[in-house]
Structure formats: structure tokens, C-alpha cells
Design a protein around this motif. Structure first.
Motif, short mmCIF file in Angstrom:
data_model
loop_
_atom_site.label_atom_id
_atom_site.label_comp_id
_atom_site.label_asym_id
_atom_site.label_seq_id
_atom_site.Cartn_x
_atom_site.Cartn_y
_atom_site.Cartn_z
N SER A 1 -14.89 14.22 -12.85
CA SER A 1 -14.75 12.80 -12.51
C SER A 1 -15.94 12.02 -13.05
O SER A 1 -17.04 12.57 -13.24
CB SER A 1 -14.67 12.64 -10.99
OG SER A 1 -15.87 13.10 -10.37
N PRO A 2 -15.77 10.73 -13.35
CA PRO A 2 -16.89 9.94 -13.90
C PRO A 2 -18.10 9.87 -12.98
O PRO A 2 -19.23 9.73 -13.44
CB PRO A 2 -16.26 8.56 -14.11
CG PRO A 2 -14.79 8.81 -14.21
CD PRO A 2 -14.52 9.96 -13.31
N GLY A 3 -17.87 9.97 -11.67
CA GLY A 3 -18.99 9.87 -10.74
C GLY A 3 -19.90 11.07 -10.77
O GLY A 3 -21.10 10.95 -10.52
N ILE A 4 -19.37 12.26 -11.07
CA ILE A 4 -20.17 13.49 -11.10
C ILE A 4 -20.47 13.91 -12.53
O ILE A 4 -21.61 14.19 -12.88
CB ILE A 4 -19.44 14.61 -10.33
CG1 ILE A 4 -19.24 14.19 -8.86
CG2 ILE A 4 -20.21 15.91 -10.41
CD1 ILE A 4 -18.49 15.21 -8.03
N ASN A 5 -19.43 13.99 -13.38
CA ASN A 5 -19.60 14.27 -14.82
C ASN A 5 -20.42 15.54 -15.04
O ASN A 5 -21.50 15.52 -15.61
CB ASN A 5 -20.24 13.07 -15.52
CG ASN A 5 -20.14 13.19 -17.03
OD1 ASN A 5 -19.32 13.96 -17.54
ND2 ASN A 5 -20.96 12.43 -17.74
N ASP A 6 -19.85 16.66 -14.59
CA ASP A 6 -20.53 17.96 -14.71
C ASP A 6 -19.56 18.95 -15.36
O ASP A 6 -18.92 19.77 -14.67
CB ASP A 6 -20.97 18.45 -13.33
CG ASP A 6 -21.78 19.74 -13.40
OD1 ASP A 6 -22.17 20.13 -14.52
OD2 ASP A 6 -22.00 20.34 -12.34
N PRO A 7 -19.40 18.90 -16.68
CA PRO A 7 -18.44 19.80 -17.33
C PRO A 7 -18.83 21.26 -17.25
O PRO A 7 -17.97 22.14 -17.33
CB PRO A 7 -18.41 19.31 -18.79
CG PRO A 7 -19.70 18.58 -18.98
CD PRO A 7 -20.03 17.98 -17.65
N LYS A 8 -20.10 21.57 -17.09
CA LYS A 8 -20.53 22.97 -16.95
C LYS A 8 -19.90 23.61 -15.71
O LYS A 8 -19.47 24.77 -15.74
CB LYS A 8 -22.05 23.05 -16.87
CG LYS A 8 -22.78 22.72 -18.17
CD LYS A 8 -22.61 23.82 -19.18
CE LYS A 8 -23.47 23.56 -20.41
NZ LYS A 8 -23.32 24.62 -21.44
N THR A 9 -19.86 22.86 -14.62
CA THR A 9 -19.21 23.38 -13.41
C THR A 9 -17.72 23.59 -13.64
O THR A 9 -17.14 24.57 -13.16
CB THR A 9 -19.46 22.42 -12.24
OG1 THR A 9 -20.86 22.32 -11.99
CG2 THR A 9 -18.76 22.90 -10.99
N ALA A 10 -17.10 22.67 -14.37
CA ALA A 10 -15.67 22.84 -14.68
C ALA A 10 -15.43 24.08 -15.52
O ALA A 10 -14.46 24.82 -15.29
CB ALA A 10 -15.16 21.59 -15.40
N ALA B 1 -13.03 25.91 -23.53
CA ALA B 1 -13.09 26.94 -22.49
C ALA B 1 -11.68 27.35 -22.05
O ALA B 1 -11.41 28.53 -21.79
CB ALA B 1 -13.90 26.45 -21.29
N LEU B 2 -10.76 26.37 -21.96
CA LEU B 2 -9.38 26.69 -21.63
C LEU B 2 -8.72 27.51 -22.74
O LEU B 2 -7.93 28.43 -22.47
CB LEU B 2 -8.60 25.40 -21.38
CG LEU B 2 -8.96 24.63 -20.11
CD1 LEU B 2 -8.29 23.26 -20.11
CD2 LEU B 2 -8.55 25.41 -18.87
N CYS B 3 -9.03 27.16 -23.99
CA CYS B 3 -8.50 27.93 -25.11
C CYS B 3 -9.02 29.37 -25.07
O CYS B 3 -8.25 30.33 -25.28
CB CYS B 3 -8.88 27.25 -26.42
SG CYS B 3 -8.22 28.05 -27.89
#
Length: 542
Positions: free
Chosen positions: A366-375, A455-457
Motif C-alpha cells: 500500500s502507498p502508506g507503508i510501501n515495503d516491497p521487501k516484506t511482500a 519474485a512471483l515469477c
């Protein structure tokens, strides 16, 4: 004021009916027809009690209440001079003992309030960062509950000990061993406070929360998916002709008793119900599904009267009992076979456990957190869970019951009976469903993030190592195509799109390779390949 009094009067009138309703529900739940599921019901009740925030602290309070008179009684059995020989024992007078116990009681109660305040602050932060559905993982944290229980248990114990301290001129006026134990518990509570702070620091870390949700999902996977193939069950499936014929029988729609989420589905109770009424119950709604009281959650297929499985023992040894008609007792027993709640709660539902990691990933994007590493971390954990499911034996939708041992001694209307009779057909989510509802939802929210898309790939490639049939390969290729399409439509630069397309192309070729299980996949972009070739050329020239 009159309206308020009328409302209270109506609620008082309705209270006996509500009590009668819950009493009937309890009787249906623990009736003789549901005894086959009593161990599972007791296990679910125990898990619900353990998962509540009040159970362990209440147990600690009760333990403190029981320890106080026990230690006081032990004190009265010993001479005060004998107790003084114990080096760590308390040997002061009544005033000193009263002052110490009073200080302990007031101190631990204040610290208990502090720990509760810290817990509320952590819950508030976790709700905004990880989602409100992850709060249960913090509330059911056993160390957190035990620390709070130790504080209030020590407080309860100190109050009861304080009541038993009186003037020292009376024999055994000071319970010395009991006061000594209170001092020991005060020291333990001080150490627990330090542990509590250290534990909460680790508990709020995203990696720790993801690991907890992953462990929960793996536990549910092991509950449903077996590590071996049940050959006896497969033989029942092959020998059963009802699997292909039961849809031609007379069917009766089954409606949900109330609206809500199916939290538990007691299969043994459904098997017993289908056996008693001589039919097959087909459940369309699976565990975790939302239903209303008008939803058709299944069908009951009545066996024909000429069917051989209707022959049962009765008072007359040679009497063939015909199938029973569906009556009010059928619907009561069916309602007792389902556990439906208005909100989705923790159970042995795999999709619920996977949705926790999916929600963490969506919040992180989400724009408020913006933490792609956690995703990315969530994607990797989901890949591990789905990989375990792909390697294990999925649960069978067919459930049978075995006739009694003297079944063959009864004259039959038809020919030789089958070794097992079909009773319940339950729908189970497939691997493709789990991929769509977990990794697919993350893909939808990560359409403009190259790191998560790659990462999904990579996840599709990792799952390919665990696939065991061609249907799973088709599911992976389908999701891989959606990942590529999402990047093509939403990535902002052509270079990024080309990078994702190249990785998806290599992943697709790897998945289609029949010998992929023995190979290692490592994506190399065109730019990286060019750099490596230049480095090799320079090294060879030197």
C-alpha cells in the motif's frame, strides 16, 4: 423513559427463550448422534480456550489462590526453628512480613498494568501495519499471556498470604515458607518483565509475524494433506459404483441453518447422518466459505429402495429396512454437523492461514507503508506452503462407511454388497484455487512493482520443482502468463517490461522442460549476460 422500560421488559421476557435456544443447541451438539466427532469437538473447544486472552491468566490466578492455603498449611506443619535452618527462608516478624507482601502485591499489580498498556500499544500498531485479522496472533501469544498471568497470579497469592499474617505472639503467626515463596515470585516477575520487553520487540517484526502465519499454515496442511497414499481408500473409490450413479437419484436441497462463515465441518457426523437416512450428502460449500440461511450448501441424494445397501439388522433378522424420509431430526443433526460463525475465526482452514500472509503482503504494498521487501518475504513463505501441498496427497472428496462385520450374514435384496458405502462427497479447494487466492491477489496489487513481479515469477519456478502432474503445470503456466500481462500493462518503462518478459520466457521454457526437476534455474538478463561475456573475454586475454 417509557420506551426504555418497555425495551427492558421485552428483553426480560425474551431471556427464557434465548436460554432455551442455547440449551437445545448444546443438547444437539453433544447428542448421541454426534459422539463420533466428540474428540474433534473437544480439541476445537480446547484450541478456542487456549487461543483466548483470558484462559492462561485466569489459570495463573486460580493457581495462586490454591498455592496460598497449601503453603500456609505446610507452614503449620513445621517448627519455626526448623525453617530458620533453611538459608533462603524468610525469618522476620509479622510487621516485616506484612510490609514485604504488601510491597510485592502493589508492585506486581502496577507492572501488570504496564504490560497490558504495552500490549494494547503493540496491538494498535499491528492493526495498522499488518491488518486487523492478524491481531489474534498477538492475543494468542502464549508467552505474552503467561507473563500477564504470572503478575496477576502473584498479586492474588500475595493478598491471600497477607490475610494470614497476624501477631507473632500467636504460635505460627508468620507463614515463613509462604512469604519466602512470595519473595521468589517477585524476583521471577522482575525477570519476566525483562523477557516480556525483549519478546515484544521481536514479536512486532514483520519476519516474525510472517513466520508465525507460515507455521500455522503448515500445521493445517499437515492436518489435511497426507504424506502417503491411502490404498484402502483408493480401492473403495474404484469399487464404488455410487460415485457415478448418485447424481441420478432423487435429491433434496440442503440449506445453511444460519448465515456466516463455515468454521468447522464435522465429516464423521455427516457420514453417520447419511448412513442413518440411507443416502449420500454432497457438500458444495467448503471450509471457510460464507453462506446465508438461503444458500444451498449441499444436496441429499436418496438411494433407491432397491439399493442393496439399505439392508440392515433389526429385531426381525431378515427384514430389509427401507430408506428413511428426511424429517426435522435430519435438519437438526445437519445443523449440529456444521459450526458457523458470523465472523471468520481461526480454525484448521488452510485458506485462512494463507490469507494472513496475503494480507501482510497487500498491506506492505500500500502507498502508506510501501515495503516491497516484506511482500517478497510473504511470496516466498506462500511458495513454501503451496510447495508442501503439491508434494503431498490431497484430501479425498469421498467419504465412506463400512458395514458391520455380520453384514454378509443378512439376506440381501441385491447382490453381494460393497466393502464400503459412499456417504459424503465434500468439495475441497485445489492447488489452483490456493495459488489464485494467495499469490494471485498479491499479483493484483503488485502490478507496478518489478521486484514483487519477479519474485512471483520465481515462485512459479520454485513450485515447478514440487509439481507431480500436468494439471499443476498448467496452473503454473496460467499464473505465469497473468504475471507477464500485469507487468506489460502497468510497468512504467520499456526496459522494465523487457526485463520481466525475458524472465517469464525463461521460466516458461523451464516449466515446459520435461527434465526440469534435475536442472537449476537462474534468470540472467541480456545486460547481465553481456557483462559476464565481457568479463570472461578480459580474463581470457589477460
Amino acid at each position: 423513559m417509557t420506551q426504555h422500560k418497555g425495551t427492558n421488559r421485552d428483553s426480560i421476557k425474551e431471556s427464557p427463550y434465548r436460554t432455551l435456544h442455547w440449551l437445545r443447541k448444546f443438547v444437539r451438539l453433544w447428542s448421541l448422534q454426534t459422539l463420533t466427532d466428540v474428540p474433534e469437538r473437544l480439541h476445537n473447544l480446547w484450541q478456542k480456550m487456549i487461543g483466548s486472552y483470558w484462559f492462561i491468566p485466569t489459570a495463573c490466578v486460580l493457581l495462586g489462590i490454591l498455592l496460598a492455603p497449601t503453603l500456609i498449611a505446610i507452614d503449620h506443619q513445621f517448627d519455626s526453628e526448623s525453617i530458620k535452618n533453611i538459608g533462603i527462608a524468610f525469618t522476620g516478624n509479622d510487621d516485616t512480613a506484612r510490609a514485604i507482601v504488601t510491597s510485592i502485591a502493589s508492585a506486581v499489580l502496577g507492572v501488570a498494568g504496564t504490560t497490558f498498556s504495552i500490549t494494547i500499544a503493540v496491538l494498535s500498531m499491528a492493526s495498522s501495519q499488518f491488518g486487523p485479522r492478524l491481531l489474534r496472533n498477538f492475543l494468542t501469544d502464549t508467552p505474552n499471556q503467561f507473563v500477564l498471568g504470572a503478575f496477576i497470579g502473584t498479586f492474588s497469592y500475595s493478598l491471600l498470604i497477607l490475610k494470614s499474617i497476624y501477631k507473632s505472639d500467636v504460635a505460627s503467626g508468620v507463614p515463613q515458607l509462604a512469604v519466602t515463596f512470595a519473595i521468589v515470585m517477585a524476583i521471577v516477575c522482575a525477570l519476566l518483565l525483562v523477557y516480556f520487553v525483549q519478546h515484544m520487540v521481536h514479536a512486532i517484526q514483520a519476519s516474525h509475524v510472517i513466520q508465525g502465519a507460515s507455521n500455522d499454515a503448515i500445521s493445517n496442511i499437515h492436518y489435511w494433506y497426507r504424506a502417503y497414499c491411502d490404498t484402502e481408500h483408493n480401492r473403495h473409490v474404484e469399487d464404488s459404483s455410487d460415485i457415478n450413479d448418485y447424481r441420478d437419484w432423487h435429491k433434496i436441497p440442503i440449506y445453511a441453518p444460519i448465515s456466516g462463515y463455515i468454521v468447522q465441518l464435522y465429516t464423521e457426523s455427516l457420514v453417520t447422518l447419511a448412513k442413518d437416512y440411507g443416502g449420500v450428502i454432497e457438500m458444495h460449500a467448503h471450509l471457510g466459505a460464507f453462506v446465508t440461511d438461503r444458500n444451498v450448501v449441499g444436496h441429499f441424494y436418496q438411494r433407491p429402495e432397491q439399493h442393496g445397501s439399505h439392508v440392515q439388522r433389526s429385531r426381525n433378522r431378515y427384514l430389509a429396512i427401507l430408506p428413511r424420509a428426511v424429517d426435522a431430526l435430519f435438519w437438526q443433526r445437519f445443523a449440529a454437523s456444521l459450526h458457523i460463525e458470523r465472523r471468520r475465526t481461526h480454525s484448521n482452514d488452510i485458506s485462512y492461514s494463507l490469507s494472513q500472509m496475503t494480507e501482510i503482503a497487500i498491506r506492505a504494498l500500500s502507498p502508506g507503508i510501501n515495503d516491497p521487501k516484506t511482500a517478497v518475504n510473504c511470496v516466498q513463505s506462500l511458495t513454501m506452503c503451496i510447495s508442501i501441498m503439491m508434494r503431498r496427497q490431497p484430501p479425498s472428496p469421498y467419504h465412506f462407511f463400512t458395514p458391520p462385520d455380520d453384514y454378509d450374514q443378512i439376506p440381501l435384496v441385491a447382490n453381494q454388497p460393497r466393502p464400503a458405502i459412499l456417504a459424503v462427497v465434500a468439495r475441497r479447494p485445489t492447488i489452483s484455487d490456493f495459488i489464485t487466492t494467495s499469490l494471485g491477489e498479491i499479483r493484483h496489487y503488485a502490478m507496478a512493482d518489478l521486484m514483487v513481479l519477479k519474485a512471483l515469477c520465481q515462485s512459479m519456478v520454485d513450485l515447478n520443482y514440487a509439481r507431480v502432474n500436468d494439471a499443476q503445470r498448467q496452473s503454473l503456466l496460467h499464473e505465469l502468463g497473468l504475471i507477464e500481462r500485469a507487468g506489460q500493462d502497468n510497468l512504467g518503462y520499456t526496459e522494465l517490461i523487457a526485463d520481466l518478459e525475458a524472465m517469464c520466457k525463461q521460466a516458461r521454457e523451464f516449466i515446459n522442460d520435461k527434465d526440469a526437476h534435475r536442472k537449476h534455474f537462474a534468470y540472467v538478463s541480456d545486460f547481465d549476460a553481456h557483462i559476464r561475456s565481457q568479463l570472461r573475454r578480459q580474463f581470457s586475454e589477460s
